[in-house]
Design a protein around this motif. Sequence first.
Motif, PDB file in Angstrom:
ATOM      1  N   LEU A 173       3.263   9.342  11.704  1.00  0.00           N
ATOM      2  CA  LEU A 173       2.485   8.112  11.819  1.00  0.00           C
ATOM      3  C   LEU A 173       1.068   8.312  11.287  1.00  0.00           C
ATOM      4  CD1 LEU A 173       3.773   6.909  15.297  1.00  0.00           C
ATOM      5  CD2 LEU A 173       4.425   6.043  13.040  1.00  0.00           C
ATOM      6  N   MET A 174       0.510   9.513  11.472  1.00  0.00           N
ATOM      7  CA  MET A 174      -0.804   9.821  10.891  1.00  0.00           C
ATOM      8  C   MET A 174      -0.710   9.848   9.368  1.00  0.00           C
ATOM      9  SD  MET A 174      -2.420  12.763  13.303  1.00  0.00           S
ATOM     10  CE  MET A 174      -1.150  13.254  14.440  1.00  0.00           C
ATOM     11  N   LEU A 175       0.306  10.538   8.857  1.00  0.00           N
ATOM     12  CA  LEU A 175       0.487  10.629   7.407  1.00  0.00           C
ATOM     13  C   LEU A 175       0.675   9.245   6.790  1.00  0.00           C
ATOM     14  CD1 LEU A 175       2.859  13.713   7.065  1.00  0.00           C
ATOM     15  CD2 LEU A 175       0.433  13.589   6.443  1.00  0.00           C
ATOM     16  N   LYS A 176       1.390   8.388   7.476  1.00  0.00           N
ATOM     17  CA  LYS A 176       1.642   7.041   6.971  1.00  0.00           C
ATOM     18  C   LYS A 176       0.320   6.294   6.763  1.00  0.00           C
ATOM     19  CE  LYS A 176       4.089   2.822   7.974  1.00  0.00           C
ATOM     20  NZ  LYS A 176       4.985   2.101   8.823  1.00  0.00           N
ATOM     21  N   GLU A 177      -0.585   6.394   7.731  1.00  0.00           N
ATOM     22  CA  GLU A 177      -1.881   5.714   7.616  1.00  0.00           C
ATOM     23  C   GLU A 177      -2.726   6.331   6.494  1.00  0.00           C
ATOM     24  OE1 GLU A 177      -2.854   2.950   9.090  1.00  0.00           O
ATOM     25  OE2 GLU A 177      -1.009   2.847  10.268  1.00  0.00           O
ATOM     26  N   VAL A 178      -2.698   7.656   6.388  1.00  0.00           N
ATOM     27  CA  VAL A 178      -3.469   8.335   5.346  1.00  0.00           C
ATOM     28  C   VAL A 178      -2.908   7.965   3.974  1.00  0.00           C
ATOM     29  CG1 VAL A 178      -4.158  10.570   4.401  1.00  0.00           C
ATOM     30  CG2 VAL A 178      -4.171  10.216   6.876  1.00  0.00           C
ATOM     31  N   MET A 179      -1.592   7.944   3.864  1.00  0.00           N
ATOM     32  CA  MET A 179      -0.943   7.583   2.601  1.00  0.00           C
ATOM     33  C   MET A 179      -1.292   6.151   2.209  1.00  0.00           C
ATOM     34  SD  MET A 179       1.064   9.034   0.429  1.00  0.00           S
ATOM     35  CE  MET A 179       2.313   8.790  -0.786  1.00  0.00           C
ATOM     36  N   VAL A 192     -11.668  10.274  18.353  1.00  0.00           N
ATOM     37  CA  VAL A 192     -11.886  11.104  17.161  1.00  0.00           C
ATOM     38  C   VAL A 192     -11.596  12.565  17.502  1.00  0.00           C
ATOM     39  CG1 VAL A 192     -13.576  11.852  15.447  1.00  0.00           C
ATOM     40  CG2 VAL A 192     -13.520   9.477  16.154  1.00  0.00           C
ATOM     41  N   LEU A 193     -11.953  12.985  18.693  1.00  0.00           N
ATOM     42  CA  LEU A 193     -11.687  14.366  19.110  1.00  0.00           C
ATOM     43  C   LEU A 193     -10.187  14.639  19.181  1.00  0.00           C
ATOM     44  CD1 LEU A 193     -12.819  17.082  20.057  1.00  0.00           C
ATOM     45  CD2 LEU A 193     -12.833  16.164  22.370  1.00  0.00           C
ATOM     46  N   GLU A 194      -9.434  13.716  19.778  1.00  0.00           N
ATOM     47  CA  GLU A 194      -7.972  13.872  19.844  1.00  0.00           C
ATOM     48  C   GLU A 194      -7.369  13.904  18.445  1.00  0.00           C
ATOM     49  OE1 GLU A 194      -6.792  11.552  23.972  1.00  0.00           O
ATOM     50  OE2 GLU A 194      -7.354  10.361  22.210  1.00  0.00           O
ATOM     51  N   LEU A 195      -7.863  13.035  17.585  1.00  0.00           N
ATOM     52  CA  LEU A 195      -7.360  12.976  16.215  1.00  0.00           C
ATOM     53  C   LEU A 195      -7.631  14.281  15.478  1.00  0.00           C
ATOM     54  CD1 LEU A 195      -6.154  11.302  13.830  1.00  0.00           C
ATOM     55  CD2 LEU A 195      -8.522  10.854  13.206  1.00  0.00           C
ATOM     56  N   THR A 196      -8.844  14.789  15.612  1.00  0.00           N
ATOM     57  CA  THR A 196      -9.208  16.034  14.922  1.00  0.00           C
ATOM     58  C   THR A 196      -8.245  17.154  15.299  1.00  0.00           C
ATOM     59  OG1 THR A 196     -11.514  15.366  14.785  1.00  0.00           O
ATOM     60  CG2 THR A 196     -11.052  17.723  14.589  1.00  0.00           C
ATOM     61  N   LYS A 197      -7.918  17.253  16.574  1.00  0.00           N
ATOM     62  CA  LYS A 197      -6.976  18.279  17.025  1.00  0.00           C
ATOM     63  C   LYS A 197      -5.568  18.002  16.488  1.00  0.00           C
ATOM     64  CE  LYS A 197      -5.240  20.649  21.021  1.00  0.00           C
ATOM     65  NZ  LYS A 197      -5.591  21.265  22.252  1.00  0.00           N
ATOM     66  N   ALA A 198      -5.182  16.725  16.464  1.00  0.00           N
ATOM     67  CA  ALA A 198      -3.843  16.358  16.001  1.00  0.00           C
ATOM     68  C   ALA A 198      -3.661  16.579  14.504  1.00  0.00           C
ATOM     69  CB  ALA A 198      -3.557  14.903  16.364  1.00  0.00           C
ATOM     70  N   LEU A 199      -4.754  16.511  13.747  1.00  0.00           N
ATOM     71  CA  LEU A 199      -4.672  16.690  12.294  1.00  0.00           C
ATOM     72  C   LEU A 199      -4.535  18.157  11.877  1.00  0.00           C
ATOM     73  CD1 LEU A 199      -7.360  14.153  11.025  1.00  0.00           C
ATOM     74  CD2 LEU A 199      -4.877  13.944  10.824  1.00  0.00           C
ATOM     75  N   GLN A 200      -4.902  19.077  12.737  1.00  0.00           N
ATOM     76  CA  GLN A 200      -4.914  20.497  12.379  1.00  0.00           C
ATOM     77  C   GLN A 200      -3.593  21.010  11.821  1.00  0.00           C
ATOM     78  OE1 GLN A 200      -6.492  22.415  15.873  1.00  0.00           O
ATOM     79  NE2 GLN A 200      -8.606  21.931  15.322  1.00  0.00           N
ATOM     80  N   PRO A 201      -2.434  20.703  12.443  1.00  0.00           N
ATOM     81  CA  PRO A 201      -1.177  21.193  11.853  1.00  0.00           C
ATOM     82  C   PRO A 201      -0.928  20.648  10.449  1.00  0.00           C
ATOM     83  CG  PRO A 201      -0.812  20.424  14.092  1.00  0.00           C
ATOM     84  CD  PRO A 201      -2.204  20.028  13.722  1.00  0.00           C
ATOM     85  N   LEU A 202      -1.309  19.404  10.207  1.00  0.00           N
ATOM     86  CA  LEU A 202      -1.097  18.805   8.882  1.00  0.00           C
ATOM     87  C   LEU A 202      -2.032  19.424   7.848  1.00  0.00           C
ATOM     88  CD1 LEU A 202      -0.698  15.074   9.969  1.00  0.00           C
ATOM     89  CD2 LEU A 202       1.099  16.690   9.315  1.00  0.00           C
ATOM     90  N   GLU A 203      -3.228  19.815   8.277  1.00  0.00           N
ATOM     91  CA  GLU A 203      -4.153  20.502   7.371  1.00  0.00           C
ATOM     92  C   GLU A 203      -3.643  21.908   7.059  1.00  0.00           C
ATOM     93  OE1 GLU A 203      -8.433  18.439   8.411  1.00  0.00           O
ATOM     94  OE2 GLU A 203      -7.674  19.948   9.788  1.00  0.00           O
ATOM     95  N   LYS A 204      -3.096  22.593   8.079  1.00  0.00           N
ATOM     96  CA  LYS A 204      -2.561  23.939   7.858  1.00  0.00           C
ATOM     97  C   LYS A 204      -1.365  23.916   6.913  1.00  0.00           C
ATOM     98  CE  LYS A 204      -4.070  26.135  12.103  1.00  0.00           C
ATOM     99  NZ  LYS A 204      -3.687  26.738  13.386  1.00  0.00           N
ATOM    100  N   LEU A 205      -0.579  22.847   6.981  1.00  0.00           N
ATOM    101  CA  LEU A 205       0.568  22.705   6.078  1.00  0.00           C
ATOM    102  C   LEU A 205       0.159  22.207   4.695  1.00  0.00           C
ATOM    103  CD1 LEU A 205       3.093  21.088   8.593  1.00  0.00           C
ATOM    104  CD2 LEU A 205       3.263  23.373   7.582  1.00  0.00           C
ATOM    105  N   CYS A 206      -1.138  21.937   4.519  1.00  0.00           N
ATOM    106  CA  CYS A 206      -1.699  21.445   3.245  1.00  0.00           C
ATOM    107  C   CYS A 206      -1.144  20.081   2.853  1.00  0.00           C
ATOM    108  CB  CYS A 206      -1.504  22.458   2.128  1.00  0.00           C
ATOM    109  SG  CYS A 206      -2.334  24.016   2.442  1.00  0.00           S
ATOM    110  N   PHE A 207      -0.849  19.231   3.838  1.00  0.00           N
ATOM    111  CA  PHE A 207      -0.400  17.869   3.573  1.00  0.00           C
ATOM    112  C   PHE A 207      -1.583  16.924   3.425  1.00  0.00           C
ATOM    113  CE2 PHE A 207       3.828  18.574   6.041  1.00  0.00           C
ATOM    114  CZ  PHE A 207       4.290  19.373   5.009  1.00  0.00           C
ATOM    115  N   ILE A 208      -2.680  17.237   4.118  1.00  0.00           N
ATOM    116  CA  ILE A 208      -3.879  16.402   4.065  1.00  0.00           C
ATOM    117  C   ILE A 208      -5.084  17.291   3.817  1.00  0.00           C
ATOM    118  CG2 ILE A 208      -2.992  14.565   5.557  1.00  0.00           C
ATOM    119  CD1 ILE A 208      -4.645  15.859   7.833  1.00  0.00           C
ATOM    120  N   GLU A 209      -6.187  16.654   3.405  1.00  0.00           N
ATOM    121  CA  GLU A 209      -7.421  17.392   3.185  1.00  0.00           C
ATOM    122  C   GLU A 209      -8.610  16.511   3.531  1.00  0.00           C
ATOM    123  OE1 GLU A 209      -7.673  18.380  -0.957  1.00  0.00           O
ATOM    124  OE2 GLU A 209      -7.276  16.324  -1.583  1.00  0.00           O
TER     125      GLU A 209
END
Length: 124
Positions: A32-38, A58-75
Amino acid sequence: METAEKYLALRNLIQKTEGRALVYGVTISEYLMLKEVMAAGDEGISRKDLAECLGLSVLELTKALQPLEKLCFIETMDATPNPRERRIAMTAGGSGIYGDIEHEFVRRMNLMTFDMTKLLQSLT
């Protein structure tokens, strides 16, 4: 069956579905995060706006984005002093596999709808 038992049965079905990863290790919440970013396109979306879309702080989001950043899906696009103003965008690799993730999400939701229909029939 009592109302509480019906609620628990439905909640358990949803949690079971959400707990399973889709493809590439992405969860439904991460999808659902990726969908919004896309949807934001090349310009990306601010952390603040993304958090609002998802009903997170924003704090919850920042933590939730970490796995997607580690997988290099988002930047993170900008390096502004205020983290809330930083924009998040899909990487080329993230954009490339997004279709696979979306396809699996749709498949999983169709299965959940089928399971939910069966569950609701058994609860009446």
